[in-house]
Write a protein that holds these residues in place. Structure first.
Motif, PDB file in Angstrom:
ATOM      1  N   SER A  22       0.825  -1.218   0.000  1.00 45.91           N
ATOM      2  CA  SER A  22       0.000   0.000   0.000  1.00 45.91           C
ATOM      3  C   SER A  22       0.853   1.261   0.000  1.00 45.91           C
ATOM      4  O   SER A  22       0.578   2.214  -0.745  1.00 45.91           O
ATOM      5  CB  SER A  22      -0.952   0.007   1.203  1.00 45.91           C
ATOM      6  N   LEU A  23       1.910   1.289   0.826  1.00 49.55           N
ATOM      7  CA  LEU A  23       2.778   2.467   0.869  1.00 49.55           C
ATOM      8  C   LEU A  23       3.621   2.558  -0.400  1.00 49.55           C
ATOM      9  O   LEU A  23       3.881   3.662  -0.893  1.00 49.55           O
ATOM     10  CB  LEU A  23       3.673   2.438   2.101  1.00 49.55           C
ATOM     11  N   LEU A  24       4.048   1.436  -0.941  1.00 49.37           N
ATOM     12  CA  LEU A  24       4.818   1.471  -2.186  1.00 49.37           C
ATOM     13  C   LEU A  24       3.970   2.052  -3.323  1.00 49.37           C
ATOM     14  O   LEU A  24       4.437   2.896  -4.083  1.00 49.37           O
ATOM     15  CB  LEU A  24       5.302   0.072  -2.556  1.00 49.37           C
ATOM     16  N   ILE A  25       2.717   1.613  -3.434  1.00 49.99           N
ATOM     17  CA  ILE A  25       1.827   2.127  -4.470  1.00 49.99           C
ATOM     18  C   ILE A  25       1.601   3.626  -4.295  1.00 49.99           C
ATOM     19  O   ILE A  25       1.646   4.396  -5.262  1.00 49.99           O
ATOM     20  CB  ILE A  25       0.486   1.360  -4.434  1.00 49.99           C
ATOM     21  N   GLU A  26       1.371   4.056  -3.054  1.00 55.21           N
ATOM     22  CA  GLU A  26       1.196   5.480  -2.769  1.00 55.21           C
ATOM     23  C   GLU A  26       2.449   6.273  -3.144  1.00 55.21           C
ATOM     24  O   GLU A  26       2.360   7.370  -3.716  1.00 55.21           O
ATOM     25  CB  GLU A  26       0.893   5.673  -1.283  1.00 55.21           C
ATOM     26  N   THR A  27       3.623   5.711  -2.842  1.00 53.59           N
ATOM     27  CA  THR A  27       4.886   6.396  -3.131  1.00 53.59           C
ATOM     28  C   THR A  27       5.112   6.530  -4.638  1.00 53.59           C
ATOM     29  O   THR A  27       5.567   7.590  -5.119  1.00 53.59           O
ATOM     30  CB  THR A  27       6.052   5.633  -2.479  1.00 53.59           C
ATOM     31  N   ILE A  28       4.797   5.489  -5.381  1.00 53.94           N
ATOM     32  CA  ILE A  28       4.924   5.560  -6.841  1.00 53.94           C
ATOM     33  C   ILE A  28       3.994   6.630  -7.406  1.00 53.94           C
ATOM     34  O   ILE A  28       4.384   7.433  -8.263  1.00 53.94           O
ATOM     35  CB  ILE A  28       4.631   4.186  -7.465  1.00 53.94           C
ATOM     36  N   LYS A  29       2.762   6.660  -6.917  1.00 54.00           N
ATOM     37  CA  LYS A  29       1.801   7.656  -7.397  1.00 54.00           C
ATOM     38  C   LYS A  29       2.263   9.075  -7.075  1.00 54.00           C
ATOM     39  O   LYS A  29       2.215   9.966  -7.932  1.00 54.00           O
ATOM     40  CB  LYS A  29       0.431   7.394  -6.774  1.00 54.00           C
ATOM     41  N   ASN A  30       2.720   9.302  -5.851  1.00 56.24           N
ATOM     42  CA  ASN A  30       3.109  10.643  -5.424  1.00 56.24           C
ATOM     43  C   ASN A  30       4.364  11.142  -6.122  1.00 56.24           C
ATOM     44  O   ASN A  30       4.497  12.342  -6.389  1.00 56.24           O
ATOM     45  CB  ASN A  30       3.319  10.673  -3.914  1.00 56.24           C
ATOM     46  N   ASN A  31       5.289  10.259  -6.402  1.00 59.35           N
ATOM     47  CA  ASN A  31       6.559  10.690  -6.995  1.00 59.35           C
ATOM     48  C   ASN A  31       6.562  10.645  -8.518  1.00 59.35           C
ATOM     49  O   ASN A  31       7.146  11.515  -9.165  1.00 59.35           O
ATOM     50  CB  ASN A  31       7.699   9.813  -6.462  1.00 59.35           C
ATOM     51  N   PHE A  32       5.922   9.636  -9.096  1.00 57.64           N
ATOM     52  CA  PHE A  32       6.015   9.429 -10.541  1.00 57.64           C
ATOM     53  C   PHE A  32       4.735   9.750 -11.297  1.00 57.64           C
ATOM     54  O   PHE A  32       4.692   9.650 -12.519  1.00 57.64           O
ATOM     55  CB  PHE A  32       6.405   7.976 -10.843  1.00 57.64           C
ATOM     56  N   GLU A  33       3.651  10.107 -10.555  1.00 63.86           N
ATOM     57  CA  GLU A  33       2.363  10.452 -11.168  1.00 63.86           C
ATOM     58  C   GLU A  33       1.805   9.298 -11.996  1.00 63.86           C
ATOM     59  O   GLU A  33       1.200   9.493 -13.044  1.00 63.86           O
ATOM     60  CB  GLU A  33       2.515  11.721 -12.019  1.00 63.86           C
TER      61      GLU A  33
END
Length: 205
Positions: A22-33
């Motif tokens: 869940s945090l990895l998916i959130e991090t990808i979304k926040n950083n890489f759009e």
């Protein structure tokens, strides 16, 4: 080297170590759009088992790579079992981190080719039932079977792929207490990766 919500600026892999998918998916979304809603995760052990279930993978090995894999004596295209494929994926010291990333992609592509060339829709359920025992995912078995059947029918082995961050807008560096990281130009890289995924015609121009 990315911003991880609730922590700090860290290597991307730390997001999974801290709080899982869940945090990895959130991090990808926040950083890489990039908006991801599905995932499949495997451990080292399950990685080996999945490859063995499919009868190994065919990988074109260099002479240097052969020296890092137990039980392989010749370079060129070789069929690797699960343990050998894991050793191949984790080779670190004969070249660069970018080459190691390329080996990861080689394994995924080889598994895909194995699936579409040697598996038909008649026995796909038997194979997936066995493989799914060794994965963590938020996808239902029905979703996975549907995707697998589509892949088999398409039989497209011409992969379009890129290495991210892009070579012209990244640099590797050592940061105190963080170790070796890849720093990247966010605006340039995100524009290119989003065009590659969502607007490929403009990416190629």
């Amino acid at each position: 080297y990315v911003d991880i919500n609730g922590y700090s600026t860290e290597k991307l892999t730390h997001a999974y170590a801290y709080e899982g998918a869940s945090l990895l998916i959130e991090t990808i979304k926040n950083n890489f759009e990039i908006d991801i809603d599905k995932y499949v995760a495997v451990s080292f052990e399950s990685f080996e088992r999945i490859i063995d279930i499919l009868g190994g993978v065919d990988i074109n090995l260099s002479e240097k790579e052969v020296s890092q894999i137990n039980g392989v004596k010749n370079y060129g295209t070789q069929t690797l079992n699960g343990q050998q494929a894991l050793e191949y994926s984790r080779i670190r010291y004969i070249d660069s981190a970018y080459q190691r990333d390329n080996r990861h992609r080689n394994i995924i592509e080889a598994l895909y080719n194995k699936l579409i060339n040697e598996v038909d829709s008649k026995n796909i359920m038997d194979i997936l039932n066995e493989v799914l025992r060794y994965t963590k995912t938020n996808m239902s078995p029905i979703e996975i079977v549907s995707i697998a059947n589509k892949a088999i029918k398409i039989k497209d082995t011409d992969f379009d792929q890129v290495e991210f961050p892009f070579e012209e807008a990244r640099k590797g560096s050592n940061i105190s207490q963080k170790g070796w990281v890849i720093q990247w130009d966010k605006e340039y890289n995100n524009d290119k990766i989003n065009k590659f995924i969502y607007d490929y015609d403009n990416y190629k121009q």
